[in-house]
Design a protein around this motif. Structure first.
Motif, PDB file in Angstrom:
ATOM      1  N   VAL A  53       0.831  -1.225   0.000  1.00 31.12           N
ATOM      2  CA  VAL A  53       0.000   0.000   0.000  1.00 31.12           C
ATOM      3  C   VAL A  53       0.856   1.261   0.000  1.00 31.12           C
ATOM      4  O   VAL A  53       0.379   2.326  -0.384  1.00 31.12           O
ATOM      5  N   HIS A  54       2.105   1.152   0.431  1.00 34.10           N
ATOM      6  CA  HIS A  54       2.977   2.325   0.494  1.00 34.10           C
ATOM      7  C   HIS A  54       3.943   2.397  -0.693  1.00 34.10           C
ATOM      8  O   HIS A  54       4.868   3.212  -0.671  1.00 34.10           O
ATOM      9  N   SER A  55       3.737   1.562  -1.726  1.00 36.45           N
ATOM     10  CA  SER A  55       4.765   1.421  -2.775  1.00 36.45           C
ATOM     11  C   SER A  55       5.031   2.723  -3.540  1.00 36.45           C
ATOM     12  O   SER A  55       6.124   2.889  -4.081  1.00 36.45           O
ATOM     13  N   PRO A  58       7.480   8.173  -1.054  1.00 34.50           N
ATOM     14  CA  PRO A  58       8.925   8.431  -1.168  1.00 34.50           C
ATOM     15  C   PRO A  58       9.762   7.621  -0.170  1.00 34.50           C
ATOM     16  O   PRO A  58      10.927   7.342  -0.426  1.00 34.50           O
ATOM     17  N   PHE A  59       9.149   7.222   0.958  1.00 35.26           N
ATOM     18  CA  PHE A  59       9.919   6.498   1.983  1.00 35.26           C
ATOM     19  C   PHE A  59       9.889   4.985   1.787  1.00 35.26           C
ATOM     20  O   PHE A  59      10.443   4.236   2.591  1.00 35.26           O
ATOM     21  N   PHE A  60       9.252   4.492   0.695  1.00 36.31           N
ATOM     22  CA  PHE A  60       9.031   3.054   0.532  1.00 36.31           C
ATOM     23  C   PHE A  60      10.337   2.243   0.560  1.00 36.31           C
ATOM     24  O   PHE A  60      10.448   1.248   1.276  1.00 36.31           O
ATOM     25  N   ALA A 115      10.217   0.987  15.910  1.00 34.94           N
ATOM     26  CA  ALA A 115       9.982  -0.090  16.900  1.00 34.94           C
ATOM     27  C   ALA A 115       8.847  -1.059  16.592  1.00 34.94           C
ATOM     28  O   ALA A 115       9.005  -2.267  16.827  1.00 34.94           O
ATOM     29  N   VAL A 116       7.706  -0.548  16.138  1.00 35.02           N
ATOM     30  CA  VAL A 116       6.547  -1.437  15.990  1.00 35.02           C
ATOM     31  C   VAL A 116       5.695  -1.051  14.783  1.00 35.02           C
ATOM     32  O   VAL A 116       5.677   0.107  14.363  1.00 35.02           O
ATOM     33  N   HIS A 117       4.988  -2.036  14.284  1.00 39.69           N
ATOM     34  CA  HIS A 117       3.919  -1.845  13.299  1.00 39.69           C
ATOM     35  C   HIS A 117       2.624  -2.345  13.897  1.00 39.69           C
ATOM     36  O   HIS A 117       2.615  -3.354  14.612  1.00 39.69           O
ATOM     37  N   GLY A 118       1.526  -1.678  13.557  1.00 35.92           N
ATOM     38  CA  GLY A 118       0.215  -2.194  13.917  1.00 35.92           C
ATOM     39  C   GLY A 118      -0.779  -1.945  12.805  1.00 35.92           C
ATOM     40  O   GLY A 118      -0.738  -0.881  12.161  1.00 35.92           O
TER      41      GLY A 118
HETATM   42  P1  RTP Z   1       3.066   1.118  10.697  1.00 32.89           P
HETATM   43  O1  RTP Z   1       2.287   0.920   9.416  1.00 32.89           O
HETATM   44  O2  RTP Z   1       4.503   0.657  10.589  1.00 32.89           O
HETATM   45  O3  RTP Z   1       2.343   0.603  11.887  1.00 32.89           O
HETATM   46  O4  RTP Z   1       3.184   2.697  10.972  1.00 32.89           O
HETATM   47  P2  RTP Z   1       2.072   3.799  10.854  1.00 32.89           P
HETATM   48  O5  RTP Z   1       0.755   3.204  10.444  1.00 32.89           O
HETATM   49  O6  RTP Z   1       2.128   4.609  12.091  1.00 32.89           O
HETATM   50  O7  RTP Z   1       2.640   4.673   9.653  1.00 32.89           O
HETATM   51  P3  RTP Z   1       2.393   4.512   8.062  1.00 32.89           P
HETATM   52  O8  RTP Z   1       1.912   5.821   7.548  1.00 32.89           O
HETATM   53  O9  RTP Z   1       1.570   3.305   7.778  1.00 32.89           O
HETATM   54  O10 RTP Z   1       3.868   4.299   7.534  1.00 32.89           O
HETATM   55  C1  RTP Z   1       4.495   3.037   7.574  1.00 32.89           C
HETATM   56  C2  RTP Z   1       5.901   3.196   8.077  1.00 32.89           C
HETATM   57  O11 RTP Z   1       6.659   3.912   7.112  1.00 32.89           O
HETATM   58  C3  RTP Z   1       7.606   4.722   7.792  1.00 32.89           C
HETATM   59  N1  RTP Z   1       7.381   6.115   7.456  1.00 32.89           N
HETATM   60  N2  RTP Z   1       8.337   6.916   7.180  1.00 32.89           N
HETATM   61  N3  RTP Z   1       9.858   9.211   6.491  1.00 32.89           N
HETATM   62  C4  RTP Z   1       8.529   9.300   6.566  1.00 32.89           C
HETATM   63  O12 RTP Z   1       7.926  10.332   6.361  1.00 32.89           O
HETATM   64  C5  RTP Z   1       7.787   8.110   6.925  1.00 32.89           C
HETATM   65  N4  RTP Z   1       6.497   8.048   7.053  1.00 32.89           N
HETATM   66  C6  RTP Z   1       6.233   6.762   7.383  1.00 32.89           C
HETATM   67  C7  RTP Z   1       7.438   4.526   9.261  1.00 32.89           C
HETATM   68  O13 RTP Z   1       8.394   3.583   9.720  1.00 32.89           O
HETATM   69  C8  RTP Z   1       6.040   3.980   9.367  1.00 32.89           C
HETATM   70  O14 RTP Z   1       5.912   3.186  10.517  1.00 32.89           O
END
Ligand code: RTP
Ligand code: MG
Length: 141
Positions: A53-55, A58-60, A115-118
């Protein structure tokens, strides 16, 4: 109250810090039961599939590279409103913004090594649990 399941991943940074037990303890104290668990060294393809879903983000690439940097501890949790209850325990994505006493405030170093994913919704949780666990390896507790 709805009994839900959610997927937890203790990411490579927290596994390396040797805090799996401390994080599990927070789940148990909050009434979340561990109904499946395995430690996994993800391949790049597996991590890309999980975060598909994040593909386009930019941070993928950084996210995938981080997630394969060491073993992760993957668990399915069950309890009342498990998806939100688990997200509350985790705290904000950026540990600098995470509330005191949350897992990310206490154990995460940065938005990348957080640290964690949820799972973020019940529907996503069902897909994510199925990604890691065949139905017969998730227990009813
Ligand atoms: P997760 O999916 O890991 O539980 O984290 P989340 O819902 O709080 O955040 P999400 O938006 O789903 O993003 C997935 C993971 O991507 C990394 N991330 N980096 N550099 C950035 O702007 C950025 N934004 C997100 C984070 O490791 C995030 O947990
Ligand atoms: Mg997310």
């Amino acid at each position: 109250m709805a009994i839900e399941r959610t997927l937890s991943i203790i990411k490579p940074d927290a596994v390396a810090k040797n805090v799996i037990g401390q994080i599990y303890s927070r789940f148990e104290t909050a009434g979340l039961k561990i109904v499946a668990a395995r430690m996994v060294q993800l391949s790049r393809a597996e991590a890309e599939g999980f975060y598909a879903v994040h593909s386009a983000r930019p941070f993928f690439n950084d996210l995938v590279t981080f997630m394969i940097s060491g073993p992760v501890m993957v668990s399915a949790l069950e309890g009342d409103n498990a998806v939100l209850a688990h997200r509350d325990l985790m705290g904000a994505t950026d540990p600098k913004k995470a509330e005191k006493g949350t897992i990310r405030a206490d154990f995460a170093d940065s938005i990348d090594a957080n640290a964690v994913h949820g799972s973020d919704a019940v529907e996503a949780a069902a897909i994510e649990i199925a990604y890691f666990f065949p139905a017969l390896s998730v227990y009813s507790r």
